[in-house]
Design an enzyme around this catalytic site. Structure first.
Site: not given
Length: 843
Positions: A378, A569-570, A575, A677, A681
């Site tokens: 992952h 998101k986290r 990110k 992911t 969405k």
């Protein structure tokens, strides 16, 4: 003019929610009242909203039970190959509405509760999220369970029933504060304890090598108590099982060495054993080598493997007596998928059971193990890779360490035979890392012990092969595959965005719900005025609804006509929520500079949790709230720009914000986000994506056409080139005046006047040791955001791009992902065969 329809009236008209037949509705009402009566008869006569929620949950659960029993019976009779998905996280969210959707009961329940004077949406809000996951990895497992049931696979999810899931996030004075998530406080109507399948798990002790084989002795025993949760497929009468283990001390725990007066302490010490399933470790993409975490990993794996083997041995329904005695057929009847390396101890544990207990010889046992296990990687971030200290394994799992050493020895012999004298290669590929503290590299263990290794998006699978696990790919290229992640369209479209699901069904029917490729048919409607209008109208309704929710829950007022720019998101440096912040400050500075210019209004929303020990991530949250405090209270700005931090982002909040978003932020440094992911969405729910060529964004751009996403920034090759040359943040700071202004504002305390030094750590990181090269993509990002604003002014052209995105999102269904796992890794074929319903005659 007619009054706007109430939410209830609107919902009634949505066909994808199932038929509300008269008998159905009256049965539901009768059962609801029966459950309510038994809830109340015990001690009260005034029902609370929670009583109504439980009555509804139990009523819906009744519809699952018959199908659940029949499905399991059906598996015993047909004896298919079984799929075991092992994961330390299952981020399930709420269950009630998902169950109604998959059983086709939504409209009937809606009508029944309405006739009883209750509001369905209010009842749904009472349910706690099952937050047994951190983010992507745990939510992926939940989507996979939904798809495996929908595709008729005999699949089981195995993990831990954490008493406390991911913490609840409170924002206090702009800072994240963690609160324990006591999600079981009021009970969980969706689980069933199965004490009859309790299993002992061993820890510590030592190893005896005797004439009659190897024995692991003098161990401490902890019991694993299973709790089963039903997992319904979409309208196919299949109900699979998620089995989560809870730790229990045996009754004799600590009483063997009972000394006078020690009894009370011995009973109190049972808590120590039961702590194993107490709490989810709240780290995303970060390895914390704690003994309790290692115990959790082994506890999951040991209990699960015993359960798998028991089920393999007995083939008659309801029988617990072993029938099969030979393990030859094991890989033909069992597939074990390891969700990251967290359950990697399944490999040495299966070897231990086969060799020490079932007395198979090593080579036979190893062949069975490799053919049974498969591993999903992952992440490529080095700090996330699990590397357990040998001394910890030696104490906790002495036999497993011996087995890992043996696996390593045999593996290195094989490597040495193929590359004689290449000692550097042996060192790189060893499962044992000798530099510094001796450690076991769990990813290497997974690769060696599995017949298939996959990444989770094409670009990620390529990176694995050409860099991270290059040596292993050269040795056994046939093992390496790609399986691009997906999301379940049941929860992430039908459940969370019924308005959009319905306007789609009006055009192309509702088959797309279980075969998302049908969305391609919407390409015929890209220029259809009516469809463009409908899609834009649904988005506007979703935005109004979310704006009302924010006002209700958090007392913040936002402009529903602004562009909803969302990054949820986290919180993590890779990110790049910081890049988003720099853009917001830049916009602010531009409006301040030319307050009479026309600006496209925006509401920027950032949400997500930071790991409690991750200092910079917590500073990023503080920065977002600080920027909001300045911008949102500046009268010159008005409602042209707002910045909101969305508190306590979780599955149930995602279901509200994603359908309301216009712009999806997917802006990680190329080569760092394995897949993502959330990106999928947003695409399915009618937002456009601004993003880098990273993770699944690459394939989204390929499906929709790059011109229908806002792609910017360095590609993986550019990042690699920059790593060779060296990244110098100061060059950008010196060259770009707008960037310099923003950084100077952060340094000088413009956003923290009471503590001018507050953001010094962030500035220092950005200027001197930014692994994720925020400044390198700043200019391209700002330019790209200008293109976003320009297009948003033209609602029709914007909506056409939205339709093209929705129409090409079919690839990103987890049904497609699971179909590929099934055929290419597990060797089973999905089926759309419908199991007969409980009240139908048996075939």
């Amino acid at each position: 003019m007619s009054l706007p329809l109430s939410d209830y009236e609107k919902r009634k008209q949505i066909s994808v929610r199932g038929l509300a037949g008269v008998e159905n509705v009256s049965d539901l009402k009768k059962n609801f009242n029966r459950h309510l009566h038994f809830t109340l008869v015990k001690d009260r006569n005034v029902a609370t909203p929670r009583d109504y929620y439980f009555a509804l949950a139990h009523t819906v659960r009744d519809h699952l039970v018959g199908r659940w029993i029949r499905t399991q019976q059906y598996y015993y009779e047909k004896d298919p190959k079984r799929i075991y998905y092992l994961s330390l996280e299952f981020y399930m969210g709420r269950t009630l509405q998902n169950t109604m959707v998959n059983l086709g009961l939504q409209n009937a329940c809606d009508e029944a509760t309405y006739q009883l004077g209750l509001d369905m949406e209010e009842l749904q809000e009472i349910e706690e999220d099952a937050g047994l996951g951190n983010g992507g990895l745990g939510r992926l497992a939940a989507c996979f369970l939904d798809s495996m049931a929908t595709l008729g696979l005999a699949a089981y999810g195995y993990g831990i029933r954490y008493e406390f899931g991911i913490f609840n996030q409170k924002i206090s004075g702009g800072w994240q504060v963690e609160e324990a998530d006591d999600w079981l406080r009021y009970g969980n109507p969706w689980e069933k304890a199965r004490p009859e399948y309790m299993i002992p798990v061993h820890f510590y002790g030592h190893v005896d090598h005797g004439p009659d084989g190897t024995k692991w002795v003098d161990t401490q025993v902890i019991l694993a108590l299973p709790y089963d949760t039903p997992v319904p497929g979409y309208r196919n009468n299949t109900v699979n099982t998620m089995r989560l283990w809870s730790a229990r001390a045996p009754n004799e725990f600590n009483l063997k060495d009972f000394n006078v007066g020690g009894y009370i302490q011995a009973v109190l010490d049972r808590n120590l054993a039961e702590n194993i399933s107490r709490v989810l470790y709240p780290n995303d993409n970060f390895f914390e080598g704690k003994e309790l975490r290692l115990k959790q990993e082994y506890f999951t794996v040991a209990a699960t493997l015993q359960d798998i083997i028991r089920r393999f041995k007995s083939s008659k329904f309801g029988s617990r007596d072993p029938v099969r005695t030979s393990f030859d057929a094991f890989p033909d009847k069992v597939a074990i998928q390891l969700n990251d390396t967290h359950p990697s101890l399944a490999i040495p544990e299966l070897m231990r059971v086969l060799v020490d207990i079932e007395k198979l010889d090593w080579d036979k046992a190893w062949d069975i193990t490799v053919r049974t296990c498969a591993y999903t990687n992952h992440t490529v971030l080095p700090e996330a890779l699990e590397r357990w200290p040998v001394n910890l394994l030696e104490t906790l799992l002495p036999r497993h360490l011996e087995i890992i050493y043996e696996i390593n020895q045999r593996f290195l012999d094989k490597v040495n035979a193929m590359f004689p004298g290449d000692f550097d290669r042996l060192r790189r590929m060893s499962l044992v890392e000798e530099s510094g503290i001796k450690r076991i590299n769990m990813a290497h263990l997974c690769i060696v012990g599995s017949h298939a290794i996959n990444g989770v998006a094409r670009i990620h699978s390529d990176i694995i092969k050409k860099s991270v696990f290059k040596d292993f790919y050269e040795l056994e290229p046939h093992k390496f595959q790609n399986k691009t992640n997906g999301i379940t369209p049941r929860r992430w479209l039908v459940l969370c965005n019924p308005g959009l699901a319905e306007v789609i069904a009006e055009r192309i029917g509702d088959e797309y719900i279980s075969d998302l490729d049908h969305l391609k048919k919407l390409l015929a409607y890209v220029d259809d005025e009516g469809f463009i209008r409908d899609v834009a109208k649904i988005k506007q309704e979703n935005k109004l609804k979310f704006a009302a929710y924010l006002e209700e829950e958090y007392k913040v007022k936002i402009n529903p006509n602004s562009l909803f720019d969302v990054q949820v998101k986290r919180i993590h440096e890779y990110k790049r929520q910081l890049l988003n912040c720099l853009h917001v400050i830049t916009l602010y500075n531009r409006i301040k500079k030319e307050p009479n210019q026309h600006f496209v209004p925006r509401t920027v929303m950032i949400g997500g949790k930071a790991a409690p020990g991750y200092h910079i991530a917590k500073m990023i949250i503080k920065l977002v709230t600080a920027i909001g405090d300045v911008i949102n209270n500046d009268p010159i700005i008005g409602d042209r720009l707002k910045m909101i931090f969305l508190e306590n982002y979780r599955v149930s909040l995602a279901e509200k914000v994603i359908p309301a978003a216009d712009l999806s932020e997917q802006i990680s440094t190329a080569g760092t986000e394995a897949s993502g992911t959330g990106n999928m969405k947003f695409m399915l729910n009618g937002a456009l994506t601004i993003g880098t060529m990273d993770g699944a964004n690459v394939e989204m751009a390929e499906e929709a056409g790059e011109e229908n996403l806002f792609i910017f920034g360095m590609r993986v090759e550019d990042v690699e080139e920059m790593d060779r040359k060296g990244y110098c943040a100061k060059d950008y700071y010196d060259r770009i005046p707008e960037l310099r202004q923003v950084i100077d504002q952060l340094s000088s305390g413009f956003f923290s006047p009471k503590q001018p030094q507050l953001f010094k750590d962030i500035v220092n990181m950005l200027m001197n040791n930014d692994r994720f090269k925020v400044f390198a993509d700043y200019e391209a990002y700002i330019k790209c955001q200008e293109n976003v604003s320009a297009l948003y002014k033209n609602t029709k052209e914007w909506t056409k791009k939205v339709i093209k995105n929705i129409a090409t999102s079919g690839k990103f269904s987890s049904d497609r992902t699971i179909t590929q796992y099934a055929r290419e890794i597990w060797g089973v074929e999905p089926t759309h065969h419908k199991i007969p319903a409980p009240d139908d005659p048996r075939e």
